[in-house]
Design a protein around this motif. Sequence first.
Motif, PDB file in Angstrom:
ATOM      1  N   GLN A  17       0.712  -0.814   0.200  1.00  0.00           N
ATOM      2  CA  GLN A  17      -0.368  -0.145  -0.052  1.00  0.00           C
ATOM      3  C   GLN A  17       0.816   1.004  -0.360  1.00  0.00           C
ATOM      4  OE1 GLN A  17      -2.950  -0.580   3.649  1.00  0.00           O
ATOM      5  NE2 GLN A  17      -4.310  -1.074   2.174  1.00  0.00           N
ATOM      6  N   THR A  18       0.373   2.618  -0.101  1.00  0.00           N
ATOM      7  CA  THR A  18       0.544   3.697  -0.484  1.00  0.00           C
ATOM      8  C   THR A  18       0.872   4.249   0.721  1.00  0.00           C
ATOM      9  OG1 THR A  18       1.048   3.653  -2.675  1.00  0.00           O
ATOM     10  CG2 THR A  18       0.773   5.929  -1.761  1.00  0.00           C
ATOM     11  N   VAL A  19       1.577   5.160   1.945  1.00  0.00           N
ATOM     12  CA  VAL A  19       1.049   5.911   2.447  1.00  0.00           C
ATOM     13  C   VAL A  19       2.003   7.132   2.500  1.00  0.00           C
ATOM     14  CG1 VAL A  19       3.468   4.680   3.947  1.00  0.00           C
ATOM     15  CG2 VAL A  19       1.457   6.400   5.343  1.00  0.00           C
ATOM     16  N   THR A  20       1.103   8.480   3.047  1.00  0.00           N
ATOM     17  CA  THR A  20       1.666   9.678   2.841  1.00  0.00           C
ATOM     18  C   THR A  20       2.031  10.469   4.605  1.00  0.00           C
ATOM     19  OG1 THR A  20       1.267  10.489   0.469  1.00  0.00           O
ATOM     20  CG2 THR A  20       1.244  12.098   1.798  1.00  0.00           C
ATOM     21  N   LEU A  21       3.206  11.146   4.751  1.00  0.00           N
ATOM     22  CA  LEU A  21       3.511  11.329   5.815  1.00  0.00           C
ATOM     23  C   LEU A  21       4.262  12.837   5.523  1.00  0.00           C
ATOM     24  CD1 LEU A  21       5.622   8.569   7.481  1.00  0.00           C
ATOM     25  CD2 LEU A  21       3.605   9.184   6.950  1.00  0.00           C
ATOM     26  N   ARG A  22       3.043  13.361   6.841  1.00  0.00           N
ATOM     27  CA  ARG A  22       2.774  15.288   6.496  1.00  0.00           C
ATOM     28  C   ARG A  22       3.408  15.853   7.590  1.00  0.00           C
ATOM     29  NH1 ARG A  22      -0.814  19.569   5.037  1.00  0.00           N
ATOM     30  NH2 ARG A  22      -0.465  21.460   6.088  1.00  0.00           N
ATOM     31  N   CYS A  23       4.738  16.856   7.195  1.00  0.00           N
ATOM     32  CA  CYS A  23       5.285  17.476   8.067  1.00  0.00           C
ATOM     33  C   CYS A  23       4.716  18.642   8.063  1.00  0.00           C
ATOM     34  CB  CYS A  23       7.077  17.155   8.083  1.00  0.00           C
ATOM     35  SG  CYS A  23       7.913  18.230   9.253  1.00  0.00           S
ATOM     36  N   ASP A  24       4.400  19.959   9.885  1.00  0.00           N
ATOM     37  CA  ASP A  24       4.397  20.996   9.002  1.00  0.00           C
ATOM     38  C   ASP A  24       5.503  21.465   9.890  1.00  0.00           C
ATOM     39  OD1 ASP A  24       1.645  20.618   8.843  1.00  0.00           O
ATOM     40  OD2 ASP A  24       1.137  22.112   7.885  1.00  0.00           O
ATOM     41  N   PRO A  25       6.510  22.606   9.227  1.00  0.00           N
ATOM     42  CA  PRO A  25       8.035  22.567  10.085  1.00  0.00           C
ATOM     43  C   PRO A  25       7.318  24.064  11.251  1.00  0.00           C
ATOM     44  CG  PRO A  25       8.115  24.021   7.954  1.00  0.00           C
ATOM     45  CD  PRO A  25       7.039  23.285   7.981  1.00  0.00           C
ATOM     46  N   ILE A  26       8.329  24.638  11.660  1.00  0.00           N
ATOM     47  CA  ILE A  26       7.779  25.957  12.187  1.00  0.00           C
ATOM     48  C   ILE A  26       7.820  26.621  11.720  1.00  0.00           C
ATOM     49  CG2 ILE A  26       8.554  27.736  14.502  1.00  0.00           C
ATOM     50  CD1 ILE A  26      10.083  24.881  15.800  1.00  0.00           C
ATOM     51  N   SER A  27       6.797  27.946  11.746  1.00  0.00           N
ATOM     52  CA  SER A  27       6.796  29.327  11.041  1.00  0.00           C
ATOM     53  C   SER A  27       8.073  29.825  10.633  1.00  0.00           C
ATOM     54  CB  SER A  27       5.811  29.772  11.182  1.00  0.00           C
ATOM     55  OG  SER A  27       5.075  30.948  10.381  1.00  0.00           O
ATOM     56  N   GLY A  28       8.396  30.089   9.034  1.00  0.00           N
ATOM     57  CA  GLY A  28       9.608  30.865   9.271  1.00  0.00           C
ATOM     58  C   GLY A  28      10.499  29.326   8.900  1.00  0.00           C
ATOM     59  N   HIS A  29      10.072  28.755   9.315  1.00  0.00           N
ATOM     60  CA  HIS A  29      11.972  27.823   8.960  1.00  0.00           C
ATOM     61  C   HIS A  29      12.526  27.250   7.874  1.00  0.00           C
ATOM     62  CE1 HIS A  29      12.835  26.714  13.763  1.00  0.00           C
ATOM     63  NE2 HIS A  29      12.186  28.094  13.545  1.00  0.00           N
ATOM     64  N   ASP A  30      13.054  27.819   6.992  1.00  0.00           N
ATOM     65  CA  ASP A  30      13.256  27.747   6.262  1.00  0.00           C
ATOM     66  C   ASP A  30      13.856  25.919   5.379  1.00  0.00           C
ATOM     67  OD1 ASP A  30      14.344  31.195   4.747  1.00  0.00           O
ATOM     68  OD2 ASP A  30      12.378  29.760   4.679  1.00  0.00           O
ATOM     69  N   ASN A  31      14.489  25.593   6.805  1.00  0.00           N
ATOM     70  CA  ASN A  31      15.665  23.761   5.952  1.00  0.00           C
ATOM     71  C   ASN A  31      14.178  23.132   7.126  1.00  0.00           C
ATOM     72  OD1 ASN A  31      18.184  24.414   5.767  1.00  0.00           O
ATOM     73  ND2 ASN A  31      18.120  25.440   8.021  1.00  0.00           N
ATOM     74  N   LEU A  32      14.401  22.861   6.319  1.00  0.00           N
ATOM     75  CA  LEU A  32      13.198  21.130   6.576  1.00  0.00           C
ATOM     76  C   LEU A  32      13.779  20.490   6.558  1.00  0.00           C
ATOM     77  CD1 LEU A  32       9.019  20.739   6.200  1.00  0.00           C
ATOM     78  CD2 LEU A  32      11.164  18.528   5.833  1.00  0.00           C
ATOM     79  N   TYR A  33      13.954  18.801   7.989  1.00  0.00           N
ATOM     80  CA  TYR A  33      15.060  17.444   7.350  1.00  0.00           C
ATOM     81  C   TYR A  33      13.784  16.522   7.925  1.00  0.00           C
ATOM     82  CZ  TYR A  33      18.358  20.830   9.119  1.00  0.00           C
ATOM     83  OH  TYR A  33      19.354  21.738   9.112  1.00  0.00           O
ATOM     84  N   TRP A  34      14.181  14.982   7.149  1.00  0.00           N
ATOM     85  CA  TRP A  34      13.513  13.866   7.145  1.00  0.00           C
ATOM     86  C   TRP A  34      14.461  12.759   8.237  1.00  0.00           C
ATOM     87  CZ3 TRP A  34       8.278  12.841   7.817  1.00  0.00           C
ATOM     88  CH2 TRP A  34       7.409  13.664   6.714  1.00  0.00           C
TER      89      TRP A  34
END
Lengths: 114, 115
Positions: A17-34
Amino acid sequence: EAGVTQFPSHSVIEKGQTVTLRCDPISGHDNLYWYRRVMGKEIKFLLHFVKESKQDESGMPNNRFLAERTGGTYSTLKVQPAELEDSGVYFCASSPLGWTDTQYFGPGTRLTVL
Amino acid sequence: AQSVTQLDSHVSVSEGTPVLLRCNYSSSYSPSLFWYVQHPNKGLQLLLKYTSAATLVKGINGFEAEFKKSETSFHLTKPSAHMSDAAEYFCVVSPQGNYGQNFVFGPGTRLSVLP
């Protein structure tokens, strides 16, 4: 100020199956890591966005994983098709651009593939 | 290349006794070093960080860590354990002033606090 949020907190799917995970960073943070932690092993880096661009995706395990960050805000990580070895906890982190080294982590999404 | 070793996968202490969680690192660069804590069903919380200022770093909840370059160590200590300290602790290394480079995590140390 809201912290990093992730959705869902838990996901149980069947192999293939397929799964989609979502991340909302802190507002204004341009760097996002998984990152992910599989089977109690070390937490491992997957990829890094700067705004909407992939800065480093050297940790992505294979082409079943697709990460996007439309508009440089939230990010999604899709696993398609999911395999048993994808089970684990997926963490998202964010940080502001510039001279900074602290990353702020979300609570993680626990993915179980049956 | 960077790596982190946490010498103990599990540490058990009695409430009120000292805590020592050991961390050794390897880094090609002058590193930034962090300790993060994860309580059950919670996210990773920053305890403290070292970024080339004072070698003895004080963090939240009474924790501190000392950077020893000669020993490539960054051990985490607390004089007196509290029941609420029971959690998993991660030592993390990153190039200093990393401008957004990824973290390298140690395997984690699970701390149990006995009444």
